[in-house]
Design an enzyme around this catalytic site. Structure first.
Site, PDB file in Angstrom:
ATOM      1  N   HIS A   5      -1.753  -5.492   1.402  1.00 10.83           N
ATOM      2  CA  HIS A   5      -3.008  -6.210   1.166  1.00 10.83           C
ATOM      3  C   HIS A   5      -2.707  -7.630   0.717  1.00 10.83           C
ATOM      4  CE1 HIS A   5      -6.835  -7.449  -0.601  1.00 10.83           C
ATOM      5  NE2 HIS A   5      -6.125  -7.868  -1.623  1.00 10.83           N
TER       6      HIS A   5
ATOM      7  N   THR B 139      -5.200  -7.791  10.646  1.00  9.47           N
ATOM      8  CA  THR B 139      -5.522  -6.485  10.062  1.00  9.47           C
ATOM      9  C   THR B 139      -4.993  -5.341  10.931  1.00  9.47           C
ATOM     10  OG1 THR B 139      -7.540  -7.498   9.199  1.00  9.47           O
ATOM     11  CG2 THR B 139      -7.425  -5.090   9.159  1.00  9.47           C
TER      12      THR B 139
ATOM     13  N   ARG C 215       2.909  -7.130   9.140  1.00  9.85           N
ATOM     14  CA  ARG C 215       2.256  -6.056   9.902  1.00  9.85           C
ATOM     15  C   ARG C 215       2.753  -6.034  11.350  1.00  9.85           C
ATOM     16  NH1 ARG C 215      -3.707  -7.428   7.457  1.00  9.85           N
ATOM     17  NH2 ARG C 215      -3.637  -6.105   5.593  1.00  9.85           N
TER      18      ARG C 215
ATOM     19  N   ASN D  87      -1.607  -0.129   7.323  1.00  6.07           N
ATOM     20  CA  ASN D  87      -1.109  -1.487   7.603  1.00  6.07           C
ATOM     21  C   ASN D  87      -0.296  -2.123   6.472  1.00  6.07           C
ATOM     22  OD1 ASN D  87      -3.245  -2.100   5.959  1.00  6.07           O
ATOM     23  ND2 ASN D  87      -4.364  -3.346   7.449  1.00  6.07           N
TER      24      ASN D  87
ATOM     25  N   LYS E  90       0.840  -1.199   0.000  1.00  5.26           N
ATOM     26  CA  LYS E  90       0.000   0.000   0.000  1.00  5.26           C
ATOM     27  C   LYS E  90       0.881   1.258   0.000  1.00  5.26           C
ATOM     28  CE  LYS E  90      -3.805  -2.458   2.315  1.00  5.26           C
ATOM     29  NZ  LYS E  90      -4.610  -2.574   3.562  1.00  5.26           N
TER      30      LYS E  90
ATOM     31  N   TYR F 291     -12.411  -2.593  -3.147  1.00  9.06           N
ATOM     32  CA  TYR F 291     -12.927  -2.611  -1.774  1.00  9.06           C
ATOM     33  C   TYR F 291     -14.451  -2.479  -1.715  1.00  9.06           C
ATOM     34  CZ  TYR F 291      -8.284  -2.461   0.433  1.00  9.06           C
ATOM     35  OH  TYR F 291      -7.014  -2.775   0.883  1.00  9.06           O
TER      36      TYR F 291
ATOM     37  N   GLU G 239      -9.153 -10.519  -7.958  1.00  5.94           N
ATOM     38  CA  GLU G 239      -8.301  -9.335  -7.797  1.00  5.94           C
ATOM     39  C   GLU G 239      -7.158  -9.325  -8.817  1.00  5.94           C
ATOM     40  OE1 GLU G 239      -7.322  -9.626  -3.640  1.00  5.94           O
ATOM     41  OE2 GLU G 239      -9.354  -9.083  -3.015  1.00  5.94           O
TER      42      GLU G 239
HETATM   43  P1  GTP Z   1      -6.592  -6.340   3.238  1.00  4.29           P
HETATM   44  O1  GTP Z   1      -5.561  -7.407   3.030  1.00  4.29           O
HETATM   45  O2  GTP Z   1      -6.082  -4.949   2.916  1.00  4.29           O
HETATM   46  O3  GTP Z   1      -7.907  -6.649   2.562  1.00  4.29           O
HETATM   47  O4  GTP Z   1      -6.830  -6.292   4.810  1.00  4.29           O
HETATM   48  P2  GTP Z   1      -7.649  -7.341   5.692  1.00  4.29           P
HETATM   49  O5  GTP Z   1      -8.228  -8.425   4.845  1.00  4.29           O
HETATM   50  O6  GTP Z   1      -6.763  -7.734   6.815  1.00  4.29           O
HETATM   51  O7  GTP Z   1      -8.816  -6.422   6.273  1.00  4.29           O
HETATM   52  P3  GTP Z   1     -10.235  -6.034   5.602  1.00  4.29           P
HETATM   53  O8  GTP Z   1     -10.374  -6.666   4.259  1.00  4.29           O
HETATM   54  O9  GTP Z   1     -11.280  -6.274   6.623  1.00  4.29           O
HETATM   55  O10 GTP Z   1     -10.061  -4.456   5.438  1.00  4.29           O
HETATM   56  C1  GTP Z   1      -9.413  -3.926   4.304  1.00  4.29           C
HETATM   57  C2  GTP Z   1      -8.556  -2.755   4.713  1.00  4.29           C
HETATM   58  O11 GTP Z   1      -9.393  -1.709   5.184  1.00  4.29           O
HETATM   59  C3  GTP Z   1      -7.621  -3.019   5.898  1.00  4.29           C
HETATM   60  O12 GTP Z   1      -6.416  -3.643   5.542  1.00  4.29           O
HETATM   61  C4  GTP Z   1      -7.358  -1.613   6.378  1.00  4.29           C
HETATM   62  O13 GTP Z   1      -6.416  -0.946   5.541  1.00  4.29           O
HETATM   63  C5  GTP Z   1      -8.719  -0.983   6.182  1.00  4.29           C
HETATM   64  N1  GTP Z   1      -9.498  -1.073   7.423  1.00  4.29           N
HETATM   65  C6  GTP Z   1     -10.165  -2.144   7.926  1.00  4.29           C
HETATM   66  N2  GTP Z   1     -10.757  -1.857   9.094  1.00  4.29           N
HETATM   67  C7  GTP Z   1     -10.449  -0.541   9.342  1.00  4.29           C
HETATM   68  C8  GTP Z   1     -10.760   0.357  10.395  1.00  4.29           C
HETATM   69  O14 GTP Z   1     -11.445   0.019  11.355  1.00  4.29           O
HETATM   70  N3  GTP Z   1     -10.259   1.622  10.279  1.00  4.29           N
HETATM   71  C9  GTP Z   1      -9.497   2.024   9.226  1.00  4.29           C
HETATM   72  N4  GTP Z   1      -9.036   3.291   9.175  1.00  4.29           N
HETATM   73  N5  GTP Z   1      -9.188   1.211   8.211  1.00  4.29           N
HETATM   74  C10 GTP Z   1      -9.651  -0.065   8.273  1.00  4.29           C
HETATM   75 MG    MG Z   2      -9.351  -8.033   3.078  1.00  5.04          MG
END
Ligand code: GTP
Ligand code: MG
Length: 149
Positions: free
Chosen positions: A115, A91, A102, A112, A9, A49, A126
């Site tokens: 992805h 996450t 992370r 973080n 990212k 997303y 994707e």
């Molecule tokens: P990805 O690999 O990026 O998809 O992350 P993930 O699968 O661990 O988490 P998820 O798909 O639920 O969320 C996608 C992304 O949204 C996260 O990696 C974060 O960058 C962002 N995100 C998720 N929850 C939060 C939150 O509560 N606050 C903020 N600011 N960002 C969030």
């Molecule tokens: Mg995700």
């Protein structure tokens, strides 16, 4: 074959963590078949997303992902999707185990670093979303017989 779409990212690119991330996947033994530095347009971020559209953080998530270049990758291998999620960690980086990307390199969910696809189906979806057909490279790494019997 199973594919995971992995993306450094904008925070990871700005912080100079691209090599570190690529290195971890290389050393694990997965195969890189797609790689590019890319400024993500808003429409693509929204499509990527789309399942999070209803979340309160969605607008800031789209701003974050489009705030600078990302490094898009496709990694292939048996079990790569679940294994990549383990290499990446939880996450929320404060809850991510030490030794994960992370867990070692980030402190906040909204920054973080990386992805990773959450299912083999989404790995395919994707990959097709972020890469055109001709951008992927099928090849046989010289180390293949030393990674799997
Ligand atoms: P990805 O690999 O990026 O998809 O992350 P993930 O699968 O661990 O988490 P998820 O798909 O639920 O969320 C996608 C992304 O949204 C996260 O990696 C974060 O960058 C962002 N995100 C998720 N929850 C939060 C939150 O509560 N606050 C903020 N600011 N960002 C969030
Ligand atoms: Mg995700």
């Amino acid at each position: 074959v199973e594919q995971s779409y992995i993306m450094v990212k904008p925070d990871g690119v700005q912080r100079g963590l691209v090599g570190e991330v690529i290195s971890r996947f290389e050393r694990k033994g997965f195969k890189l078949t797609g790689l590019k530095l890319f400024q993500c347009p808003k429409e693509l971020a929204e499509e990527h997303y789309k399942d999070l559209k209803a979340k309160s953080f969605y607008p800031t998530l789209i701003d974050y992902i489009t705030s600078g270049p990302v490094v898009c990758m496709v990694w292939e291998g048996v079990g790569v999707v679940a294994s990549a999620r383990k290499l990446i960690g939880s996450t929320n980086p404060l809850q991510a185990e030490p030794g994960t990307i992370r867990g070692d390199l980030a402190v906040q969910t909204g920054r973080n670093v990386i992805h990773g696809s959450d299912s083999p189906e989404n790995g395919k979806r994707e990959t097709a979303l972020w890469f055109k057909e001709g951008e992927l490279c099928e090849w046989t790494p010289a180390q293949a017989p030393w990674l799997m019997e």
